[in-house]
Design a protein around this motif. Structure first.
Motif, short mmCIF file in Angstrom:
data_model
loop_
_atom_site.label_atom_id
_atom_site.label_comp_id
_atom_site.label_asym_id
_atom_site.label_seq_id
_atom_site.Cartn_x
_atom_site.Cartn_y
_atom_site.Cartn_z
N GLN A 135 6.89 58.63 59.98
CA GLN A 135 7.27 59.35 61.01
C GLN A 135 6.73 58.07 62.30
OE1 GLN A 135 10.20 59.97 59.25
NE2 GLN A 135 10.87 61.02 61.39
N LEU A 136 5.96 58.34 62.45
CA LEU A 136 4.83 57.50 63.51
C LEU A 136 5.12 55.56 63.44
CD1 LEU A 136 1.11 58.92 64.15
CD2 LEU A 136 3.92 58.99 66.20
N HIS A 160 7.49 54.27 61.44
CA HIS A 160 9.50 54.19 61.66
C HIS A 160 9.40 53.82 63.44
CE1 HIS A 160 13.49 54.50 60.69
NE2 HIS A 160 13.55 55.38 61.49
N GLN A 161 9.18 55.04 63.95
CA GLN A 161 9.30 54.87 65.75
C GLN A 161 8.50 53.69 65.98
OE1 GLN A 161 7.60 58.70 67.17
NE2 GLN A 161 9.28 60.07 66.00
N LYS A 162 7.20 53.45 65.71
CA LYS A 162 6.92 51.77 66.58
C LYS A 162 7.95 50.71 66.42
CE LYS A 162 2.09 53.73 66.48
NZ LYS A 162 1.14 53.10 66.07
N GLN A 193 11.26 50.96 65.46
CA GLN A 193 12.25 51.14 66.14
C GLN A 193 12.20 50.85 67.65
OE1 GLN A 193 13.41 55.62 65.87
NE2 GLN A 193 14.99 54.80 64.73
N VAL A 194 11.15 50.47 68.50
CA VAL A 194 10.66 50.65 70.06
C VAL A 194 10.72 48.91 70.17
CG1 VAL A 194 8.93 50.92 71.29
CG2 VAL A 194 9.38 52.86 70.72
#
Length: 164
Positions: free
Chosen positions: A101-102, A104-106, A108-109
């Motif tokens: 998840q981390l 994936h979030q990085k 995305q940002v």
């Protein structure tokens, strides 16, 4: 016709088995023994994962993955303490989920920032080209000397003394 469910009541034969006896039966491809193991430990595994993930759907997926892996690796399964094994396996699966998840979030940002920069650069280019077109149209209305002075000073960046 009744549907087959893993939430069946315990099979009388296997409910009396110890964990080690169940594991031995599972190693011998005994699905009923696996159902008993699932019945014994599903809720405990679910609760361990849910306290960390806080999502019913994700918790169910993590626990299902754990039991599918247990079944898939049944022939080589070497477990001495099922509770400890489940605790460690759930912990690793939850940590892997959080790591993914981390990441994936990085991404995305990063993706949002990169796409925004590309859109801004494209928009600036379009606006600049439209502005230059409007300036060129406006210059057509000026006398030749005024056009030349404007081009030298405003478009080419010459100073007033250089333009003179």
């Amino acid at each position: 016709m009744k549907s087959k469910s893993l939430y069946l009541s315990p099979c009388p034969v296997y409910s009396a088995y110890s964990d080690q006896e169940l594991l031995q039966a599972i190693r011998n491809d005994n699905e009923n023994a696996f159902s008993e193991l699932f019945r014994r430990y599903w809720l405990k595994a679910f609760n361990m994962a849910y306290t960390r993930v806080r999502s019913k759907e994700l918790t169910e997926e993590i626990v299902q993955d754990l039991f599918v892996t247990l079944w898939d690796k049944r022939s080589s399964l070497s477990v001495n303490n099922m509770s400890s094994y489940l605790y460690i396996a759930i912990k690793h699966r939850v940590l892997n989920f959080i790591d993914s998840q981390l990441v994936h979030q990085k991404y995305q940002v990063y993706h949002k920032a990169f796409i925004q920069q590309q859109e801004d650069a494209t928009e600036r280019t379009v606006v600049f080209n439209e502005l230059m077109g409007a300036i060129e149209q406006g210059l057509e209305c000026l006398p030749e000397k005024s056009k030349r002075v404007f081009r030298l000073n405003r478009l080419e960046g010459h100073t007033i003394s250089e333009t003179a």
